[in-house]
Scaffold this motif. Structure first.
Motif, mmCIF file in Angstrom:
data_model
loop_
_atom_site.group_PDB
_atom_site.id
_atom_site.type_symbol
_atom_site.label_atom_id
_atom_site.label_comp_id
_atom_site.label_asym_id
_atom_site.label_seq_id
_atom_site.Cartn_x
_atom_site.Cartn_y
_atom_site.Cartn_z
ATOM 1 N N TYR A 277 29.429 39.654 48.476
ATOM 2 C CA TYR A 277 29.813 38.509 49.311
ATOM 3 C C TYR A 277 30.038 37.275 48.441
ATOM 4 O O TYR A 277 31.031 36.558 48.605
ATOM 5 C CB TYR A 277 28.735 38.232 50.350
ATOM 6 N N LEU A 278 29.106 37.019 47.494
ATOM 7 C CA LEU A 278 29.203 35.845 46.633
ATOM 8 C C LEU A 278 30.489 35.855 45.818
ATOM 9 O O LEU A 278 31.208 34.849 45.766
ATOM 10 C CB LEU A 278 27.987 35.798 45.699
ATOM 11 N N PHE A 279 30.792 36.991 45.184
ATOM 12 C CA PHE A 279 31.986 37.068 44.349
ATOM 13 C C PHE A 279 33.257 36.911 45.189
ATOM 14 O O PHE A 279 34.212 36.252 44.779
ATOM 15 C CB PHE A 279 32.026 38.401 43.596
ATOM 16 N N THR A 280 33.270 37.536 46.369
ATOM 17 C CA THR A 280 34.454 37.449 47.229
ATOM 18 C C THR A 280 34.640 36.032 47.757
ATOM 19 O O THR A 280 35.742 35.482 47.716
ATOM 20 C CB THR A 280 34.325 38.426 48.403
ATOM 21 N N ALA A 281 33.556 35.431 48.268
ATOM 22 C CA ALA A 281 33.641 34.074 48.805
ATOM 23 C C ALA A 281 33.971 33.057 47.717
ATOM 24 O O ALA A 281 34.533 31.994 48.004
ATOM 25 C CB ALA A 281 32.332 33.701 49.491
ATOM 26 N N SER A 282 33.637 33.366 46.466
ATOM 27 C CA SER A 282 33.952 32.466 45.347
ATOM 28 C C SER A 282 35.405 32.592 44.911
ATOM 29 O O SER A 282 35.853 31.855 44.042
ATOM 30 C CB SER A 282 33.024 32.766 44.160
ATOM 31 N N GLY A 283 36.127 33.540 45.476
ATOM 32 C CA GLY A 283 37.551 33.675 45.197
ATOM 33 C C GLY A 283 37.910 34.633 44.092
ATOM 34 O O GLY A 283 39.054 34.664 43.647
ATOM 35 N N PHE A 284 36.941 35.451 43.638
ATOM 36 C CA PHE A 284 37.252 36.410 42.580
ATOM 37 C C PHE A 284 38.161 37.507 43.129
ATOM 38 O O PHE A 284 38.056 37.904 44.294
ATOM 39 C CB PHE A 284 35.979 37.042 42.026
ATOM 40 N N SER A 285 39.033 38.015 42.272
ATOM 41 C CA SER A 285 39.938 39.085 42.670
ATOM 42 C C SER A 285 39.196 40.409 42.757
ATOM 43 O O SER A 285 38.081 40.555 42.238
ATOM 44 C CB SER A 285 41.078 39.209 41.654
ATOM 45 N N ALA A 286 39.834 41.394 43.407
ATOM 46 C CA ALA A 286 39.229 42.722 43.514
ATOM 47 C C ALA A 286 39.036 43.346 42.139
ATOM 48 O O ALA A 286 38.054 44.071 41.909
ATOM 49 C CB ALA A 286 40.102 43.627 44.394
ATOM 50 N N THR A 287 39.959 43.053 41.212
ATOM 51 C CA THR A 287 39.822 43.578 39.850
ATOM 52 C C THR A 287 38.568 43.032 39.175
ATOM 53 O O THR A 287 37.797 43.779 38.563
ATOM 54 C CB THR A 287 41.053 43.198 39.010
ATOM 55 N N THR A 288 38.352 41.724 39.317
ATOM 56 C CA THR A 288 37.169 41.113 38.712
ATOM 57 C C THR A 288 35.888 41.644 39.352
ATOM 58 O O THR A 288 34.921 41.968 38.654
ATOM 59 C CB THR A 288 37.232 39.579 38.873
ATOM 60 N N ILE A 289 35.885 41.734 40.675
ATOM 61 C CA ILE A 289 34.679 42.200 41.364
ATOM 62 C C ILE A 289 34.360 43.638 40.982
ATOM 63 O O ILE A 289 33.195 43.994 40.746
ATOM 64 C CB ILE A 289 34.858 42.062 42.890
ATOM 65 N N SER A 290 35.374 44.489 40.909
ATOM 66 C CA SER A 290 35.123 45.880 40.523
ATOM 67 C C SER A 290 34.591 45.959 39.101
ATOM 68 O O SER A 290 33.761 46.813 38.787
ATOM 69 C CB SER A 290 36.411 46.709 40.656
ATOM 70 N N THR A 291 35.039 45.049 38.232
ATOM 71 C CA THR A 291 34.538 45.017 36.858
ATOM 72 C C THR A 291 33.092 44.552 36.812
ATOM 73 O O THR A 291 32.252 45.153 36.141
ATOM 74 C CB THR A 291 35.407 44.083 35.988
ATOM 75 N N LEU A 292 32.777 43.493 37.545
ATOM 76 C CA LEU A 292 31.426 42.946 37.524
ATOM 77 C C LEU A 292 30.414 43.890 38.167
ATOM 78 O O LEU A 292 29.271 43.996 37.720
ATOM 79 C CB LEU A 292 31.396 41.591 38.237
ATOM 80 N N LEU A 293 30.820 44.580 39.242
ATOM 81 C CA LEU A 293 29.907 45.499 39.929
ATOM 82 C C LEU A 293 29.944 46.902 39.350
ATOM 83 O O LEU A 293 29.170 47.765 39.776
ATOM 84 C CB LEU A 293 30.252 45.558 41.424
ATOM 85 N N GLU A 294 30.863 47.141 38.409
ATOM 86 C CA GLU A 294 31.028 48.471 37.812
ATOM 87 C C GLU A 294 31.333 49.522 38.874
ATOM 88 O O GLU A 294 30.776 50.607 38.894
ATOM 89 C CB GLU A 294 29.782 48.867 37.019
ATOM 90 N N LYS A 295 32.237 49.169 39.783
ATOM 91 C CA LYS A 295 32.661 50.068 40.853
ATOM 92 C C LYS A 295 34.177 50.145 40.864
ATOM 93 O O LYS A 295 34.875 49.249 40.390
ATOM 94 C CB LYS A 295 32.170 49.564 42.224
ATOM 95 N N ASP A 296 34.699 51.250 41.438
ATOM 96 C CA ASP A 296 36.139 51.369 41.610
ATOM 97 C C ASP A 296 36.614 50.406 42.704
ATOM 98 O O ASP A 296 35.867 50.044 43.609
ATOM 99 C CB ASP A 296 36.523 52.801 41.997
ATOM 100 N N LYS A 297 37.887 50.040 42.621
ATOM 101 C CA LYS A 297 38.441 49.161 43.649
ATOM 102 C C LYS A 297 38.302 49.737 45.058
ATOM 103 O O LYS A 297 37.957 49.004 45.991
ATOM 104 C CB LYS A 297 39.912 48.859 43.345
ATOM 105 N N PRO A 298 38.598 51.038 45.271
ATOM 106 C CA PRO A 298 38.417 51.575 46.633
ATOM 107 C C PRO A 298 36.996 51.395 47.151
ATOM 108 O O PRO A 298 36.790 51.133 48.339
ATOM 109 C CB PRO A 298 38.790 53.066 46.466
ATOM 110 N N TYR A 299 36.013 51.526 46.261
ATOM 111 C CA TYR A 299 34.625 51.320 46.675
ATOM 112 C C TYR A 299 34.405 49.866 47.093
ATOM 113 O O TYR A 299 33.753 49.596 48.112
ATOM 114 C CB TYR A 299 33.680 51.672 45.528
ATOM 115 N N VAL A 300 34.962 48.915 46.322
ATOM 116 C CA VAL A 300 34.816 47.500 46.646
ATOM 117 C C VAL A 300 35.466 47.190 47.984
ATOM 118 O O VAL A 300 34.878 46.522 48.845
ATOM 119 C CB VAL A 300 35.422 46.623 45.536
ATOM 120 N N TYR A 301 36.696 47.692 48.191
ATOM 121 C CA TYR A 301 37.385 47.445 49.454
ATOM 122 C C TYR A 301 36.591 48.026 50.627
ATOM 123 O O TYR A 301 36.431 47.386 51.676
ATOM 124 C CB TYR A 301 38.784 48.076 49.426
#
Length: 328
Positions: A277-301
């Protein structure tokens, strides 16, 4: 629409019958055709509140199976859940569940390249099937096992193909993903500085590396050494509590303490949910969030979709504010 109707019917079944075991039965009914729906149902169940060890083991097995069918791998939580289920059913039965848990274990092991362990698990599943066959005095169960193994092999080859393709794509895109994350983080950190927020440890270094990247892009100076330093800093950001606290404080200042209100409204959320929630609300892209959480984009979505649905279904006083921050 069909997907939402399926979830609605399952929830209506829960309301009409009562009891968490109904959720488990509902998840079991939809897990084969709609494993993501099964995950959605299980997500609202607190494992710790289940009244019996049997239901906890059933929850663990369903969670692991639904996760694997959705993503074709198990993360640490799903792997631990499968192990707990295996230990329980191996000791307490019933035999049918023992067979199923060994079959799923063999599938996961084979899909991740542990072929020897996978064959051992499939043999154990076969041994349990023969026990059932002897107990019932007929061949039906053995035939069921053969069909199950054939289905498992089909699922395995499908998963293996998807996994191989994903690994190749990830390897090809690894550098671009990290540099894209660095670019995204740099813009957010610059915004923090413009707003008067001090830089936390490592952020100035990230700015410097990003500037070097843009200066030397396309030249021989953009070597793996610079990329390695970017990776090291991103690794620090994903686990540095001070940086995360700084980012959360900045978001609170801009949104009327939305994170404080969110934590109060959903005290049982996992740390990963609050970070997402924090990363998304802060405006980070899905690519950045998947990198920071060490998850695939489909998992993040998928995880973000489930968070939104939980917020909508909660009826919380600040529901609209919570959702609005995710749409920025």
């Amino acid at each position: 629409m069909k997907h939402r109707l399926l979830i609605l019917l399952a929830l209506l079944s829960l309301v009409s019958c009562g009891g968490r075991n109904v959720v488990l039965r509902s998840a079991a009914r939809v897990i084969e055709a709609h494993p993501d729906s099964a995950l959605y149902l299980l997500d609202d169940v607190s494992r710790a509140d289940l009244p019996t060890d049997r239901e906890k083991a059933e929850y663990d097995y369903l969670f692991a199976e639904a996760f694997y069918r959705s993503y074709y791998f198990l993360d640490d939580d799903a792997e631990a859940a499968l192990q707990r289920a295996r230990l329980y059913f191996e000791e307490n039965g019933p035999a049918v569940d023992r067979m199923r848990v060994w079959e799923l274990t063999g599938t996961v092991q084979t899909a991740t390249g542990r072929y020897g362990s996978g064959m051992v698990s499939f043999r154990k599943a076969g041994a349990v099937a023969r026990e059932i066959e002897r107990a019932r005095g007929r061949m039906g169960t053995f035939a069921i096992l053969l069909v199950a193994i054939l289905s498992t092999l089909v699922l395995y080859f499908w998963a293996r193909k998807s996994q191989t393709e994903r690994l190749l794509l990830e390897k090809q895109a690894e550098n671009e993903r990290y540099l894209s994350a660095a670019e995204d983080l740099q813009s957010k950190l610059s915004a923090l500085k413009a707003a008067g927020r001090p830089s936390a440890g490592g952020l100035d270094t990230l700015d410097r590396l990003c500037e070097q990247y843009y200066v030397f892009e396309g030249t021989s100076n953009l070597q793996p050494r610079i990329l390695g330093e970017v990776k090291a800093i991103v690794e620090g950001l994903r686990s540095d509590a001070r940086v995360q606290k700084n980012l959360e404080q900045s978001l609170n200042e801009r949104t009327g303490d939305v994170m404080k209100r969110l934590r109060a409204a959903f005290p049982k959320w996992k740390d990963e949910d609050f970070l997402l929630y924090l990363f998304t609300a802060s405006g980070f892209s899905a690519t950045t969030i998947s990198t920071l959480l060490e998850k695939d984009k489909p998992y993040v979505y998928n995880r973000l979709y489930r968070l939104k649905e939980r917020i909508k279904a909660s009826g919380a006083h600040d529901c609209e504010d919570f959702l609005a921050c995710l749409e920025k």
